[in-house]
Design a protein around this motif. Structure first.
Motif, PDB file in Angstrom:
ATOM      1  N   SER A 265      76.896 -20.837   6.568  1.00 36.85           N
ATOM      2  CA  SER A 265      76.353 -21.871   5.675  1.00 36.85           C
ATOM      3  C   SER A 265      75.749 -23.021   6.465  1.00 36.85           C
ATOM      4  O   SER A 265      74.704 -23.573   6.082  1.00 36.85           O
ATOM      5  N   HIS A 266      76.403 -23.392   7.553  1.00 39.31           N
ATOM      6  CA  HIS A 266      75.896 -24.491   8.386  1.00 39.31           C
ATOM      7  C   HIS A 266      74.537 -24.127   8.990  1.00 39.31           C
ATOM      8  O   HIS A 266      73.595 -24.933   8.946  1.00 39.31           O
ATOM      9  N   ILE A 267      74.438 -22.918   9.530  1.00 40.43           N
ATOM     10  CA  ILE A 267      73.173 -22.477  10.133  1.00 40.43           C
ATOM     11  C   ILE A 267      72.085 -22.391   9.070  1.00 40.43           C
ATOM     12  O   ILE A 267      70.921 -22.754   9.319  1.00 40.43           O
ATOM     13  N   LYS A 268      72.450 -21.956   7.873  1.00 44.56           N
ATOM     14  CA  LYS A 268      71.470 -21.868   6.783  1.00 44.56           C
ATOM     15  C   LYS A 268      70.910 -23.253   6.458  1.00 44.56           C
ATOM     16  O   LYS A 268      69.697 -23.419   6.246  1.00 44.56           O
ATOM     17  N   GLU A 269      71.775 -24.269   6.444  1.00 41.06           N
ATOM     18  CA  GLU A 269      71.317 -25.628   6.165  1.00 41.06           C
ATOM     19  C   GLU A 269      70.457 -26.179   7.305  1.00 41.06           C
ATOM     20  O   GLU A 269      69.476 -26.891   7.066  1.00 41.06           O
ATOM     21  N   LEU A 270      70.836 -25.855   8.545  1.00 46.82           N
ATOM     22  CA  LEU A 270      70.003 -26.273   9.678  1.00 46.82           C
ATOM     23  C   LEU A 270      68.621 -25.640   9.584  1.00 46.82           C
ATOM     24  O   LEU A 270      67.592 -26.288   9.868  1.00 46.82           O
ATOM     25  N   ASN A 271      68.579 -24.385   9.181  1.00 48.59           N
ATOM     26  CA  ASN A 271      67.293 -23.684   9.101  1.00 48.59           C
ATOM     27  C   ASN A 271      66.417 -24.220   7.961  1.00 48.59           C
ATOM     28  O   ASN A 271      65.187 -24.147   8.037  1.00 48.59           O
ATOM     29  N   GLN A 276      61.451 -27.324   7.030  1.00 45.13           N
ATOM     30  CA  GLN A 276      60.769 -28.546   6.606  1.00 45.13           C
ATOM     31  C   GLN A 276      59.981 -29.173   7.751  1.00 45.13           C
ATOM     32  O   GLN A 276      58.927 -29.793   7.547  1.00 45.13           O
ATOM     33  N   ALA A 277      60.488 -28.996   8.980  1.00 44.97           N
ATOM     34  CA  ALA A 277      59.829 -29.573  10.150  1.00 44.97           C
ATOM     35  C   ALA A 277      58.779 -28.642  10.754  1.00 44.97           C
ATOM     36  O   ALA A 277      58.165 -28.976  11.784  1.00 44.97           O
ATOM     37  N   GLY A 278      58.593 -27.481  10.136  1.00 47.72           N
ATOM     38  CA  GLY A 278      57.617 -26.527  10.646  1.00 47.72           C
ATOM     39  C   GLY A 278      58.064 -25.802  11.899  1.00 47.72           C
ATOM     40  O   GLY A 278      57.234 -25.330  12.683  1.00 47.72           O
ATOM     41  N   LEU A 279      59.405 -25.693  12.079  1.00 43.84           N
ATOM     42  CA  LEU A 279      59.970 -25.025  13.257  1.00 43.84           C
ATOM     43  C   LEU A 279      60.495 -23.650  12.882  1.00 43.84           C
ATOM     44  O   LEU A 279      60.897 -23.407  11.737  1.00 43.84           O
ATOM     45  N   GLU A 280      60.505 -22.767  13.862  1.00 52.88           N
ATOM     46  CA  GLU A 280      61.100 -21.447  13.647  1.00 52.88           C
ATOM     47  C   GLU A 280      62.593 -21.602  13.342  1.00 52.88           C
ATOM     48  O   GLU A 280      63.251 -22.500  13.877  1.00 52.88           O
ATOM     49  N   PRO A 281      63.155 -20.711  12.525  1.00 58.50           N
ATOM     50  CA  PRO A 281      64.590 -20.825  12.210  1.00 58.50           C
ATOM     51  C   PRO A 281      65.455 -20.491  13.422  1.00 58.50           C
ATOM     52  O   PRO A 281      65.060 -19.723  14.297  1.00 58.50           O
ATOM     53  N   SER A 286      66.997 -16.833  20.718  1.00 55.74           N
ATOM     54  CA  SER A 286      66.704 -18.198  20.275  1.00 55.74           C
ATOM     55  C   SER A 286      65.201 -18.444  20.198  1.00 55.74           C
ATOM     56  O   SER A 286      64.421 -17.898  20.989  1.00 55.74           O
ATOM     57  N   PRO A 287      64.769 -19.271  19.228  1.00 53.91           N
ATOM     58  CA  PRO A 287      63.351 -19.591  19.117  1.00 53.91           C
ATOM     59  C   PRO A 287      62.882 -20.462  20.293  1.00 53.91           C
ATOM     60  O   PRO A 287      63.687 -21.144  20.936  1.00 53.91           O
ATOM     61  N   GLU A 288      61.607 -20.458  20.536  1.00 52.88           N
ATOM     62  CA  GLU A 288      61.042 -21.116  21.718  1.00 52.88           C
ATOM     63  C   GLU A 288      61.339 -22.609  21.755  1.00 52.88           C
ATOM     64  O   GLU A 288      61.597 -23.174  22.818  1.00 52.88           O
ATOM     65  N   TRP A 289      61.331 -23.252  20.579  1.00 54.90           N
ATOM     66  CA  TRP A 289      61.488 -24.716  20.578  1.00 54.90           C
ATOM     67  C   TRP A 289      62.871 -25.182  21.039  1.00 54.90           C
ATOM     68  O   TRP A 289      63.061 -26.350  21.381  1.00 54.90           O
TER      69      TRP A 289
END
Length: 544
Positions: A265-271, A276-281, A286-289
């Motif tokens: 649930s925590h990871i889902k909320e972070l994603n 919203q910020a236009g970042l990969e989930p 791990s995503p590049e950012w």
């Protein structure tokens, strides 16, 4: 080796002898030995065993000393191993069911040939237990519920028992693997959840074979599985706990600690915030950012402050952090005393003076001795004459031991009708009255709730002890309307206990949150029965 391992062996010997139908006198002898040893031995016993520890203890003969020495020195006692091998392993597992003691297990095994949990389930389905003398439908239903609870919790491990071994393993790996950096616990265990299914370890390690060799040398691993690749693998920690190792590149460590620590649930909320910020989930790989960023930097990239692991449950911490309302968590250093301690007056292992001096050495300002009351026969509960004598002794020790205030208390049984088992003239003499339920767990919700609230309304009660009665991974909470209990505590200005014992952790976190919202005061206690138990306070702190 700790004392409890030795006493558990003698209790198990007694249980097996009873199941095999051997002489009741012999069974009683081994149970009595377990009790005697629990009082006579120190918390920790080192190899080689020192015979002088028990040589002058009444009831401990040469044969018993040899069994203890063999266990301490070699980790095994051959007599016990042979005894265990004489009955199917599944028979002993029956004793893990709430409501099944040695005598019931013996009848199930000897009369119905039930030698496993599966065989018991089949017998219940066929209603064969009702055919046993003195075991009707009500008893069968009680055993059925106990079996269901055991099977439901069977693969769960208690955080309080797993965490020390996991930390020891991480320390061993860190000291023996200089090429590996940032070895850390992740997952449920890092969040300090009350029960876990497996342990997750995240590490920056260039060569998986180095981890293999180090694991074999720790003495804490019983099996290294065949699923290892350069990105990790699994192993079994002593106590049959599965461990998952994630081997990462250094640039992925921060992302790995976020991703493998947070609940789903925590990871889902972070994603949701990443989207919203236009970042990969956040995912794995791990995503590049996230690469090269620390945990704190990853949270900051999502316009969040760092959220400590214990809060990463997906239960409102994200919105609280956005509004600047993340709670400041209590720490073990904040604890000033312990109001639920047992002594040798009931079923504790140390005297009042020894426990008080140990608490003073922890920096405590106060400690309350709440030994069991008269109804707790199995726990050597105190009748009125004995509790009055205890008051006298405690007063004398208070004058002798400086630097800490020693309070006179009692853990008083709540009877089925809601009354307490000490009269008012005794209760009014006590500094601390903890009201607890130790029997009669199988009441319906309305009756149990009324029973608890009746105790809360008693003007002499200060604290409701281990309020839900649960034993983690073994016994479900008794049926009670906890919202009503919390409301009653608020109305009567009574305190709810957060019991730190790893098997209890009662109240649980969700009830603690509700109690806090209602303005109910809570107290973190250990329910300590020995000096070493005083250190269990941290598990109550983690829960709070």
């Amino acid at each position: 080796m700790i004392r409890e391992e030795i006493t558990a062996m003698f209790d198990s010997i007694a249980d097996i002898l009873q199941i095999k139908g051997e002489d009741p006198g012999k069974v009683k002898m081994y149970h009595n030995l377990a009790i005697t040893i629990s009082y006579a031995l120190p918390d920790e016993i080192r190899s080689p065993f020192d015979y002088e520890l028990l040589s002058n203890v009444r009831g401990i003969g040469p044969a018993t000393l040899e069994k203890i020495a063999e266990l301490v020195n070699t980790g095994k006692c051959q007599y016990y191993e042979d005894l265990k091998a004489s009955i199917p392993a599944g028979v002993m597992e029956l004793l893990s069911i709430s409501g099944v003691g040695p005598s019931t297990a013996a009848r199930l095994y000897q009369v119905l040939n039930i030698d496993s949990l599966e065989a018991l389930q089949k017998a219940i389905d066929e209603q064969r237990l009702q055919g046993l003398k003195g075991m009707g439908k009500k008893t069968e239903e009680k055993i059925k519920l106990g079996l269901e609870a055991l099977l439901r919790h069977k693969k769960l491990r208690l955080m309080g028992y797993v965490l020390p071994d996991a930390l020891a393993l991480v320390d061993c790996l860190a000291s023996s693997l200089p090429a590996c950096r940032n070895i850390s616990i992740a997952g449920d265990l890092r969040r300090k959840t009350e029960t876990i299914r497996d342990i997750q370890i995240v590490a920056v390690c260039p060569d998986a074979s180095d981890i293999h060799a180090a694991l074999r040398n720790t003495g804490l691993i019983t099996n290294i599985h065949s699923d290892w690749t350069e990105s990790g693998g699994s192993a079994t920690l002593a106590g049959d706990v599965n461990m998952e190792f994630k081997l990462l590149d250094a640039k992925d460590f921060g992302a790995g600690m976020v991703y493998f620590t947070g609940s789903e649930s925590h990871i889902k909320e972070l994603n949701a915030r990443a989207n919203q910020a236009g970042l990969e989930p956040l995912s794995w790989p791990s995503p590049e950012w996230t690469k090269g960023r620390s945990e704190e930097e990853i949270y900051n990239s999502l316009e969040l402050p760092y959220i400590i692991p214990e809060l990463r449950e997906g239960t409102g911490e994200i919105s609280a952090s956005v509004s600047g309302k993340l709670p400041k968590l209590i720490e073990t250093a904040d604890i000033r005393g312990d109001l639920h301690i047992h002594s040798t007056w009931s079923d504790g292992h140390q005297t009042i003076q020894a426990m008080a001096e140990a608490a003073r050495n922890l920096g405590y300002e106060y400690i309350a001795f709440c030994d069991h009351s008269v109804s707790s026969k199995i726990a050597n509960g105190l009748d009125i004459e004995r509790i009055l004598n205890k008051m006298i002794e405690l007063r004398e020790i208070n004058e002798k031991v400086g630097g800490i205030e020693i309070l006179m208390g009692a853990e008083v049984d709540i009877l089925k009708n809601g009354d307490l088992d000490y009269p008012d003239e005794i209760l009014e003499k006590l500094d601390v009255v903890i009201a607890s339920i130790h029997s009669g767990f199988n009441m319906d919700e309305a009756s149990m709730t009324k029973r608890i609230i009746s105790a809360i309304e008693n003007r002499f009660v200060h604290i409701l002890g281990h309020p839900t009665g649960r034993l983690l991974a073994k016994r479900d909470p008794y049926l009670a309307n906890m919202d009503a209990v919390i409301e009653a505590a608020a109305e009567n200005k009574k305190v709810l206990e957060i019991n730190s014992y790893p098997d209890r952790l009662d109240l649980k976190d969700t009830h603690i949150r509700k109690a806090k919202e209602k303005g109910v005061k809570m107290v973190i206690n250990t329910d300590a029965h020995s000096i070493s138990d005083l250190n269990l306070i941290k598990y109550g702190v983690y829960t709070a």
